[in-house]
Motif scaffolding. Sequence first.
Motif, mmCIF file in Angstrom:
data_model
loop_
_atom_site.group_PDB
_atom_site.id
_atom_site.type_symbol
_atom_site.label_atom_id
_atom_site.label_comp_id
_atom_site.label_asym_id
_atom_site.label_seq_id
_atom_site.Cartn_x
_atom_site.Cartn_y
_atom_site.Cartn_z
ATOM 1 N N ARG A 160 0.839 -1.189 0.000
ATOM 2 C CA ARG A 160 0.000 0.000 0.000
ATOM 3 C C ARG A 160 0.881 1.249 0.000
ATOM 4 N NH1 ARG A 160 -5.328 -0.111 1.064
ATOM 5 N NH2 ARG A 160 -5.128 1.910 0.037
ATOM 6 N N TYR A 161 0.461 2.222 -0.794
ATOM 7 C CA TYR A 161 1.170 3.502 -0.908
ATOM 8 C C TYR A 161 0.102 4.588 -0.927
ATOM 9 C CZ TYR A 161 3.853 7.299 -3.158
ATOM 10 O OH TYR A 161 4.450 8.489 -3.464
ATOM 11 N N GLU A 162 0.052 5.413 0.140
ATOM 12 C CA GLU A 162 -0.981 6.446 0.248
ATOM 13 C C GLU A 162 -0.317 7.780 0.579
ATOM 14 O OE1 GLU A 162 -3.808 5.144 3.146
ATOM 15 O OE2 GLU A 162 -4.458 3.395 1.959
ATOM 16 N N PRO A 163 -0.171 8.660 -0.406
ATOM 17 C CA PRO A 163 0.449 9.971 -0.149
ATOM 18 C C PRO A 163 -0.395 10.800 0.824
ATOM 19 C CG PRO A 163 0.314 9.508 -2.499
ATOM 20 C CD PRO A 163 -0.527 8.486 -1.819
ATOM 21 N N LEU A 164 0.276 11.571 1.661
ATOM 22 C CA LEU A 164 -0.380 12.465 2.611
ATOM 23 C C LEU A 164 -0.098 13.908 2.210
ATOM 24 C CD1 LEU A 164 0.626 10.743 5.981
ATOM 25 C CD2 LEU A 164 -1.417 10.336 4.614
ATOM 26 N N TYR A 165 -1.058 14.780 2.486
ATOM 27 C CA TYR A 165 -0.781 16.197 2.245
ATOM 28 C C TYR A 165 0.353 16.617 3.172
ATOM 29 C CZ TYR A 165 -1.036 21.136 1.647
ATOM 30 O OH TYR A 165 -0.704 22.431 1.371
ATOM 31 N N THR A 166 1.396 17.217 2.581
ATOM 32 C CA THR A 166 2.642 17.468 3.299
ATOM 33 C C THR A 166 3.031 18.939 3.176
ATOM 34 O OG1 THR A 166 3.379 15.223 2.762
ATOM 35 C CG2 THR A 166 5.062 16.776 3.531
ATOM 36 N N VAL A 167 3.429 19.516 4.279
ATOM 37 C CA VAL A 167 3.955 20.884 4.300
ATOM 38 C C VAL A 167 5.478 20.798 4.279
ATOM 39 C CG1 VAL A 167 4.135 23.026 5.612
ATOM 40 C CG2 VAL A 167 1.961 21.788 5.524
ATOM 41 N N CYS A 168 6.081 21.438 3.309
ATOM 42 C CA CYS A 168 7.537 21.396 3.138
ATOM 43 C C CYS A 168 8.131 22.754 3.508
ATOM 44 C CB CYS A 168 7.884 21.049 1.694
ATOM 45 S SG CYS A 168 9.654 21.141 1.334
ATOM 46 N N ASP A 169 9.140 22.721 4.363
ATOM 47 C CA ASP A 169 9.873 23.932 4.745
ATOM 48 C C ASP A 169 11.319 23.732 4.298
ATOM 49 O OD1 ASP A 169 11.266 25.986 5.995
ATOM 50 O OD2 ASP A 169 9.957 25.994 7.753
ATOM 51 N N THR A 170 11.680 24.313 3.144
ATOM 52 C CA THR A 170 13.016 24.096 2.603
ATOM 53 C C THR A 170 14.097 24.742 3.459
ATOM 54 O OG1 THR A 170 12.688 26.027 1.169
ATOM 55 C CG2 THR A 170 12.168 23.868 0.240
ATOM 56 N N THR A 171 13.746 25.825 4.153
ATOM 57 C CA THR A 171 14.734 26.494 5.007
ATOM 58 C C THR A 171 15.095 25.616 6.201
ATOM 59 O OG1 THR A 171 13.866 28.653 4.376
ATOM 60 C CG2 THR A 171 15.219 28.536 6.372
ATOM 61 N N ALA A 172 14.081 25.055 6.844
ATOM 62 C CA ALA A 172 14.326 24.204 8.014
ATOM 63 C C ALA A 172 14.677 22.778 7.620
ATOM 64 C CB ALA A 172 13.091 24.191 8.915
ATOM 65 N N GLY A 173 14.443 22.415 6.341
ATOM 66 C CA GLY A 173 14.726 21.056 5.900
ATOM 67 C C GLY A 173 13.756 20.038 6.458
ATOM 68 N N THR A 174 12.458 20.421 6.562
ATOM 69 C CA THR A 174 11.477 19.531 7.196
ATOM 70 C C THR A 174 10.303 19.253 6.272
ATOM 71 O OG1 THR A 174 10.295 21.389 8.204
ATOM 72 C CG2 THR A 174 12.042 20.348 9.508
ATOM 73 N N LEU A 175 9.714 18.083 6.449
ATOM 74 C CA LEU A 175 8.446 17.695 5.857
ATOM 75 C C LEU A 175 7.507 17.354 7.004
ATOM 76 C CD1 LEU A 175 9.684 15.253 3.045
ATOM 77 C CD2 LEU A 175 9.406 17.731 2.920
ATOM 78 N N THR A 176 6.280 17.873 6.967
ATOM 79 C CA THR A 176 5.340 17.678 8.079
ATOM 80 C C THR A 176 3.994 17.216 7.533
ATOM 81 O OG1 THR A 176 6.427 19.406 9.379
ATOM 82 C CG2 THR A 176 4.212 18.752 10.059
ATOM 83 N N ALA A 177 3.436 16.193 8.180
ATOM 84 C CA ALA A 177 2.106 15.684 7.819
ATOM 85 C C ALA A 177 1.409 15.223 9.092
ATOM 86 C CB ALA A 177 2.211 14.546 6.812
ATOM 87 N N ARG A 178 0.118 15.019 8.978
ATOM 88 C CA ARG A 178 -0.675 14.508 10.105
ATOM 89 C C ARG A 178 -1.001 13.047 9.843
ATOM 90 N NH1 ARG A 178 -2.951 18.990 12.777
ATOM 91 N NH2 ARG A 178 -3.526 17.533 14.422
#
Length: 676
Positions: A160-178
């Motif tokens: 199973r592969y289910e993409p999540l809506y992700t917030v990307c912060d290129t400055t901090a180098g982070t990807l965030t999802a719920r």
Amino acid sequence: MKKPMALVCIACLVLLTCSKKPTEPGDDNPPPQPTFTIKYAADESRAVEQRIVADAGGSLSAEDISGVSFELTIPAHALKADTTIRIIPFLSLSIAGPGGTGCDACAGTDSLCCLKGALFEPEGIVLDSAATLTIRYPGGAPLPFAKRPLIAYVDAAENRYEPLYTVCDTTAGTLTARIVHFSGYGTDDERYDRLEAEVYEIADYLTRNIGKTAFYVDLYPMIELHDLCRLPTTYMGETIVYPELAATIEGIMLDAYQKHAAAIQGQAFNVSPCDGLFLLRECIRNLANFVATDDIITHGWSNHGAFASVKSATEGDFDALFRRTAEDGKSKCDHDKCVEGKALLDCALRYIESDDRIDTDPILHSFVDTVGNWEIACCKVNITLEADKTTLYNLAITSSDDSNYVKFTATTTDPFGPYEGATVRIEGTHGGNGQTIYPSATSTMTDENGKVSATFVWDQQTGIPPGTTTWKAAFQYWSDEADSIVWVWSEPVTITLKPVTFNVSYRYSYTYDVTSACGSTSVSGLATSEDRLVLGASEICQLRDKVQRSYSYQSSCTDANQSFSRTESLLEPINIPPCYWGYYTEERSNPDGWRYRVLKHVTVDWLAPAYIHVKTVSDYNGTVTIDSLWEDMYGIRPPLGDPAYSYFVYPGRTATWDTTYGGSTTTMRIGVSISR
């Protein structure tokens, strides 16, 4: 470009189970063939675990071999119970399927390859509210993604592969999802063909599960895909948005939900009323994701009006079944089938109580109130509490005195008569200090008459102060419709705890006749006083009203034959600690076998400071000196000055002592009375 409010949107979702698809009874259709092939290897040497308290929430993080960290924040009350959470970073992750294998930016053995991930355990656990997952790349280098990065749910067992809506912060180098459940999660770069393939794969699951509770499982990932496609974001100077794919998702979802709602509406009237109401309520509850007019809440579903029509039709069926269930319950209650009727009424109320329309629809609100009254009146169980007296005293005066214990009788009934075998608890609360008070038996079973009795004895040994106490009885029974123990409480009974008061009075007369070289000296007088002790209220004796003495003397040792008389009074009541007198009791049994104590006698060691005693006689001038009113602090001494001797006095009687010593004669009368 303004950053989309993805985290707010996801927080407003009705959280759905996103775990593995269950196989339901009668389901012979094989699941769709997976579009993706997922492989990963976990690095147990870098596993991190932490105990999270459900009521407080918490956070933990783990780091993989290349320094990429996985930070999980769990809000309070998201977990159903305190749980040990583990994060196990991946050594490797591969995602094969539409769009190729691996990220474009991955090459050779690059330790910062864009495919990173971790397992979150206990696997399959579902949260009551979403947790936040932040994947943080080491600082200093650009993110290793050729296209817009995202976090995806990955499952190697079922591919199973289910993409999540992700917030990307290129400055901090982070990807965030719920995330709302624990499993594997990894990073990937976004590809249109992968998103499109996943849309149709989830659509296959939705179609397969129409009319089943498993249908709701894939609503959450489809909403996530919709957000990914419709919310424009900018990455590496490119604005990314897929309105055509978002519109496809909206059409798929509406068609699937229309068919699912129709199937549920057909099922609801062919199962038990409670099961039918549950099916309709779940269908309505999950439709809330698509019908609200607030864009943030609806995630921009352009066809929300069509979803609202589906919701309205489902609510109409729910209302019809709710009314029918409630009226059937009322009819059964009216025809001596109150257990069945109460179950139907409880069920109807349980599924209507969360309906927001109650606050906006006066007709529905009124009918719900009516059903509530039907439920209260149906199958009503009852308990009453009676006491054989309303006032207790903390000491019995005679063997036949029952004033320091009370007998409670609790009676339980149901619509068919006495309720035998019920568990009853009797307890009281002290109005002064809030202390909980228990009788001789705090919980017991009712007899064939639905009755149970208990005795409460109050005396000095209980340590309970005087005051007002409120008593109740609780009737415990098993409720099939509630599937739990239910308590029914009686109306309160008030018992007043009053202290016994000891009143000790005495009369002291004194004469003194001495002949010396100069002549004769005589003294006579009378002293009276009263003491009071409120048993249990204080250990301080109170002088009540007054202390008074009168005396006179005459002497022939002077030419003038001196004579003198005097009256002295202490007019104001005073407190004198401690009391040098007390009481003795003996143990008895009441008719029910409970032990209590009865007064035997009162002992008096020292009384109030009012006595008469010649202190000095002077042969030179014929003067006589009398002890002062407060001499030696306490007035009447035991006979012959023996400090080990006590005066024994029985209540209601008067005792007399005569003493002659050194030319003086004293007569003392002590009386003890009890007042309440």
